[in-house]
Design a protein around this motif. Structure first.
Motif, short mmCIF file in Angstrom:
data_model
loop_
_atom_site.label_atom_id
_atom_site.label_comp_id
_atom_site.label_asym_id
_atom_site.label_seq_id
_atom_site.Cartn_x
_atom_site.Cartn_y
_atom_site.Cartn_z
N ASP A 67 0.83 -1.20 0.00
CA ASP A 67 0.00 0.00 0.00
C ASP A 67 0.87 1.26 0.00
O ASP A 67 0.61 2.19 -0.75
CB ASP A 67 -0.94 0.03 1.21
N LEU B 167 -3.26 -3.71 -6.53
CA LEU B 167 -3.10 -2.32 -6.10
C LEU B 167 -2.61 -1.42 -7.24
O LEU B 167 -2.93 -0.24 -7.28
CB LEU B 167 -2.13 -2.24 -4.92
N ASN C 128 1.15 4.13 -2.92
CA ASN C 128 0.94 5.55 -2.61
C ASN C 128 2.12 6.38 -3.09
O ASN C 128 1.95 7.48 -3.63
CB ASN C 128 0.70 5.76 -1.12
#
Length: 58
Positions: free
Chosen positions: A10, A52, A14
């Motif tokens: 994650d 993701l 980002n």
């Protein structure tokens, strides 16, 4: 991503969102696409990460 630590994917995505924004702001869309393709080729077997990565298309 290199270490294969899924709990950090994650944070990596980002960070990649910020990298993408920088590339696009500098008018380097082609370079971003090439970089992303390299990452996908290198990490394509990491299912969670690839899921993701879809966020980078937004």
């Amino acid at each position: 991503m290199e270490q294969g630590k899924a709990d950090r994917y994650d944070a990596a995505v980002n960070w990649l969102k910020k990298v993408k924004a920088a590339y696009l702001q500098l008018g380097q869309k082609t370079e971003w696409s090439a970089y992303r393709s390299q990452l996908e080729a290198a990490h394509g077997r990491k299912g969670k990460l690839m899921e993701l990565f879809k966020e980078l298309n937004k």
